[in-house]
Design an enzyme around this catalytic site. Sequence first.
Site, short mmCIF file in Angstrom:
data_model
loop_
_atom_site.label_atom_id
_atom_site.label_comp_id
_atom_site.label_asym_id
_atom_site.label_seq_id
_atom_site.Cartn_x
_atom_site.Cartn_y
_atom_site.Cartn_z
N ASP A 263 -3.40 1.17 7.19
CA ASP A 263 -2.47 0.94 6.09
C ASP A 263 -2.17 -0.55 5.90
O ASP A 263 -2.15 -1.06 4.78
CB ASP A 263 -1.18 1.72 6.31
N ASP B 251 0.86 -1.18 0.00
CA ASP B 251 0.00 0.00 0.00
C ASP B 251 0.90 1.23 0.00
O ASP B 251 1.60 1.50 0.99
CB ASP B 251 -0.91 0.00 1.23
N GLU C 203 -1.41 -1.37 -5.99
CA GLU C 203 -2.64 -0.74 -6.45
C GLU C 203 -2.32 0.22 -7.59
O GLU C 203 -1.31 0.95 -7.54
CB GLU C 203 -3.30 0.02 -5.30
#
Length: 404
Positions: free
Chosen positions: A354, A189, A273
């Site tokens: 997170d 992330d 991502e």
Amino acid sequence: MQLRYSFRVYPNGPQRSALARAFGCARVAFNDALRARETARAAGLSFVPSAELSKQLTAAKNTPERAWFGEVSAVVLQQSLRDLDTAYRNFFDSLKGKRPKMGPPRFKSRKDTRQAIRFTANARWKITPGRDLSLPKIGEVRVKWSRTLPSVPSTVTVIKDSAGRYFASFVVETDPENLPEVEPVNGIDLGLGHFAVLSDGRKIDAPKFLRRAEKKLKRAQQALSRKAKGSKNREKARHKVARNHARVADARREFHHQLSTELIRENQAIAVEDLAVKGLARTRLAKSVHDAGWSAFVTMLEYKATKFGRTLIKIGRFEPTSQVCSNCGVKDGPKSLNVRVWQCQACGVWLDRDINAAVNIAKAAGLAVSACRARVSPGPVAAQRGEAGTHRDGQTTVVGIPGL
């Protein structure tokens, strides 16, 4: 696969003059070809093909106005025409939706802070036994080698950046180097508070290279603004600003290389991502987003995964990774950015925002990861009424809880 290796080069005075002449000739050849195509378009004529532009370039060498084309390698001039073809191809592809939107080719200026020329094998450039770079009509340029090239390069591009530094960029063909298989897999992330948070619980702090250099950059830019336009002192001040920015960019690039190499070597598969960096760069977080350099980091992960036989998976940017509990899978709704720890209303587990997102990214990519790392603590869970105390026959009060 093709890789590019860049090394710092140190041309002497005459060689810098020869390079400046080559930069100028390549720029003029590019502009002449672009002007020919734009003139034909304005007159309603057909698109001028590359072969015709090459003939015009050869004929221009015999004219007094372009006689100095003969002072540089012909390959440099021909490669500038190839660059124009690439620019047009990218523009047409963007109109067809094959690539992100971009504008048509523009005329180059001698005031552009970045200059480049390219030599192919036809130019008969070579690396000398003394490890210098021999370039036609320029000479043997000293190179600072930081590593050995894995194979014979096909082309070399000589670049002068905005800070006045010279680089030689070699394109080489290499075979993938498959690393031994390992067990760990990780979701990543990317963020601003921490540059990267891994699904195994690790958090990598954001170095914030630009933020740390802001004071020095501010003083250099203030000094630049005080200099008279067109003066030599202004050019010196501009170089100082450019050098400060180059140091920041070099430090960021080195950080990205070290971290991406470490992650690729330690993990068999990585999930990230697909962030909308362009959209985030239009918000109030723009400076921090550019300082982080997520796109460059993901690009490094991509080519290193291909090179070393690892797997990199990108998930969609609309996955609700911060809204779903990685423990039970219940979607708990959006949360503001100041919420870093939250409790799942379904299972009662306390989650780090997170790490939870990193675990969800890995799960969305189909990687088998454990959600235990996302937990902060078990958290208080409401007990069932039958477990609230000990009952005796006929007793209506729960032991330890008076009044019930």
